[in-house]
Design a protein around this motif. Structure first.
Motif, PDB file in Angstrom:
ATOM      1  N   PRO A  95      20.031 114.021 -33.328  1.00 17.60           N
ATOM      2  CA  PRO A  95      20.104 113.063 -32.213  1.00 17.60           C
ATOM      3  C   PRO A  95      18.745 112.527 -31.784  1.00 17.60           C
ATOM      4  O   PRO A  95      18.641 111.383 -31.311  1.00 17.60           O
ATOM      5  N   ALA A  96      17.687 113.316 -31.966  1.00 18.72           N
ATOM      6  CA  ALA A  96      16.366 112.884 -31.509  1.00 18.72           C
ATOM      7  C   ALA A  96      15.740 111.831 -32.416  1.00 18.72           C
ATOM      8  O   ALA A  96      14.765 111.187 -32.033  1.00 18.72           O
ATOM      9  N   HIS A  97      16.280 111.661 -33.624  1.00 18.41           N
ATOM     10  CA  HIS A  97      15.664 110.744 -34.582  1.00 18.41           C
ATOM     11  C   HIS A  97      16.354 109.377 -34.649  1.00 18.41           C
ATOM     12  O   HIS A  97      15.944 108.525 -35.440  1.00 18.41           O
ATOM     13  N   VAL A  98      17.376 109.153 -33.859  1.00 23.67           N
ATOM     14  CA  VAL A  98      18.094 107.882 -33.935  1.00 23.67           C
ATOM     15  C   VAL A  98      17.248 106.785 -33.291  1.00 23.67           C
ATOM     16  O   VAL A  98      16.897 106.883 -32.107  1.00 23.67           O
ATOM     17  N   PRO A  99      16.898 105.741 -34.039  1.00 21.17           N
ATOM     18  CA  PRO A  99      16.104 104.661 -33.455  1.00 21.17           C
ATOM     19  C   PRO A  99      16.940 103.817 -32.499  1.00 21.17           C
ATOM     20  O   PRO A  99      18.172 103.839 -32.547  1.00 21.17           O
ATOM     21  N   SER A 100      16.269 103.078 -31.634  1.00 12.91           N
ATOM     22  CA  SER A 100      16.972 102.166 -30.739  1.00 12.91           C
ATOM     23  C   SER A 100      17.584 101.039 -31.558  1.00 12.91           C
ATOM     24  O   SER A 100      17.203 100.796 -32.704  1.00 12.91           O
ATOM     25  N   ARG A 101      18.541 100.351 -30.961  1.00 15.60           N
ATOM     26  CA  ARG A 101      19.166  99.215 -31.643  1.00 15.60           C
ATOM     27  C   ARG A 101      18.120  98.164 -32.009  1.00 15.60           C
ATOM     28  O   ARG A 101      18.138  97.606 -33.105  1.00 15.60           O
ATOM     29  N   ARG A 102      17.197  97.903 -31.111  1.00 14.41           N
ATOM     30  CA  ARG A 102      16.154  96.916 -31.371  1.00 14.41           C
ATOM     31  C   ARG A 102      15.272  97.348 -32.543  1.00 14.41           C
ATOM     32  O   ARG A 102      14.959  96.548 -33.427  1.00 14.41           O
ATOM     33  N   GLN A 103      14.890  98.611 -32.552  1.00 15.15           N
ATOM     34  CA  GLN A 103      14.060  99.114 -33.633  1.00 15.15           C
ATOM     35  C   GLN A 103      14.780  99.018 -34.971  1.00 15.15           C
ATOM     36  O   GLN A 103      14.183  98.671 -36.000  1.00 15.15           O
ATOM     37  N   LEU A 104      16.071  99.325 -34.985  1.00 13.71           N
ATOM     38  CA  LEU A 104      16.842  99.271 -36.219  1.00 13.71           C
ATOM     39  C   LEU A 104      16.962  97.836 -36.724  1.00 13.71           C
ATOM     40  O   LEU A 104      16.844  97.581 -37.930  1.00 13.71           O
ATOM     41  N   GLU A 105      17.173  96.889 -35.806  1.00 11.54           N
ATOM     42  CA  GLU A 105      17.289  95.494 -36.217  1.00 11.54           C
ATOM     43  C   GLU A 105      15.958  94.961 -36.747  1.00 11.54           C
ATOM     44  O   GLU A 105      15.924  94.181 -37.706  1.00 11.54           O
ATOM     45  N   ILE A 106      14.856  95.383 -36.133  1.00 10.03           N
ATOM     46  CA  ILE A 106      13.548  94.982 -36.644  1.00 10.03           C
ATOM     47  C   ILE A 106      13.342  95.522 -38.054  1.00 10.03           C
ATOM     48  O   ILE A 106      12.870  94.813 -38.953  1.00 10.03           O
ATOM     49  N   MET A 107      13.719  96.791 -38.274  1.00 12.50           N
ATOM     50  CA  MET A 107      13.538  97.365 -39.597  1.00 12.50           C
ATOM     51  C   MET A 107      14.459  96.726 -40.631  1.00 12.50           C
ATOM     52  O   MET A 107      14.072  96.540 -41.796  1.00 12.50           O
ATOM     53  N   LYS A 108      15.677  96.357 -40.230  1.00  8.06           N
ATOM     54  CA  LYS A 108      16.553  95.639 -41.160  1.00  8.06           C
ATOM     55  C   LYS A 108      15.883  94.352 -41.631  1.00  8.06           C
ATOM     56  O   LYS A 108      15.940  93.984 -42.810  1.00  8.06           O
ATOM     57  N   THR A 109      15.235  93.655 -40.697  1.00  8.88           N
ATOM     58  CA  THR A 109      14.557  92.410 -41.040  1.00  8.88           C
ATOM     59  C   THR A 109      13.425  92.668 -42.022  1.00  8.88           C
ATOM     60  O   THR A 109      13.254  91.941 -43.009  1.00  8.88           O
TER      61      THR A 109
END
Length: 296
Positions: free
Chosen positions: A239-253
């Protein structure tokens, strides 16, 4: 189509140079080519059982840190998510593991199984050799294309995109690097009746959790519900390693930008196994579209 060893001189040569392969595998009865872009991979049926044999292609020499890969695959096999190496020679890149009987997982089952496997890796507390950073990978690809490709692609917009995203990351970069696979494409996930095995650890390294998560979601083409199942299974492990939605979308890009330049690198090397030009264009357009949604 299965081949006899006499039809595959590369296998015969590998066994001649490394006689210990006879001790490990025994007499090769047939060799079945497997899918692979940067390597020649065979399933060997022998008098001692079934094995996977990886022989790197000559054109990829020097592109992979084989010492780091050897260390990391030993760690991952100890976690039960990688096939244990029976022979691993960093100098030549030859790798032998036992083979597994694969099954086609249910579409609704794969995301959660993969999320659990990635969670086991990221939450292991182990330290992999090497580092993997999306910005550094993109910049290295850009330099390679500028230096080596006569038909240099137009990467100006992607370059600007990466710089703009970097400015947005200050508030979302708190997660520390974790041991990461680095290339969680469908071909690198083998489902058996009792486990989901991750193979091809060539790009494994320490990376922020978002890299593996974003890359897996994109390469598997997970739908919204599948992505949620994938992340939920991952969250249950770490649970401590789940990135925020914003962080995940940036990394997808960023992953799409890296994938676009990767395809251009294949074109530059003269590879024609896939429609790399279309692939590069599709990933580029998706990266730009997602970036616009993030920035506005």
């Amino acid at each position: 189509m299965p081949h006899s060893v006499s039809d595959t001189p590369d296998i015969r040569r590998a066994f001649q140079v490394h006689p210990v392969l006879f001790d490990i595998c025994g007499l090769v009865l047939r060799a079945v080519p497997q899918t692979g872009l940067s390597n020649r991979v065979y399933r060997l049926e022998t008098n001692k059982g079934s094995f996977f044999l990886r022989l790197p292609r000559a054109e990829t020499a020097g592109m992979v840190d084989r010492q780091a890969e050897a260390r990391n695959i030993e760690i991952a096999s100890g976690l039960g998510i990688a096939l244990a190496p029976l022979f691993c020679d960093p100098a030549s890149g030859i790798l032998v593991t036992g083979a597994v009987e694969t099954v086609n997982p249910e579409a609704d089952d794969l995301p959660s199984r993969l999320g659990d496997a990635v969670g086991r890796l990221h939450g292991s507390g182990k330290v992999f050799a090497g580092t993997l950073d999306a910005d550094a990978v993109f910049n290295a690809q850009k330099l390679s294309l500028v230096s080596n490709c006569q038909d240099e692609p137009d990467i100006g917009l992607l370059d600007t995109l990466i710089r703009d995203l970097r400015l947005l990351e200050d508030e979302t970069c708190a997660l520390m690097p974790v041991p990461s696979h680095g290339d969680l494409s469908p071909g690198n996930c083998l489902a058996s009746s009792g486990n989901l095995w991750l193979i091809d650890w060539e790009y494994s390294a320490m990376a922020v959790p978002a890299w593996d998560l974003a890359y897996a979601i994109l390469e598997h083409g997970f739908s919204g519900p599948q992505e949620a199942a994938f992340l939920n299974a991952y969250r249950q492990r770490v649970p401590a390693h789940v990135p925020s939605r914003r962080q995940l979308e940036i990394m997808k890009t960023k992953c799409d930008a890296v994938s676009s330049l990767w395809a251009h690198e294949q074109l530059c090397r003269g590879s024609d196994k896939t429609d790399f030009r279309s692939f590069a264009r599709t990933r580029r357009e998706r990266a730009l579209k997602r970036a616009q949604e993030i920035i506005r």
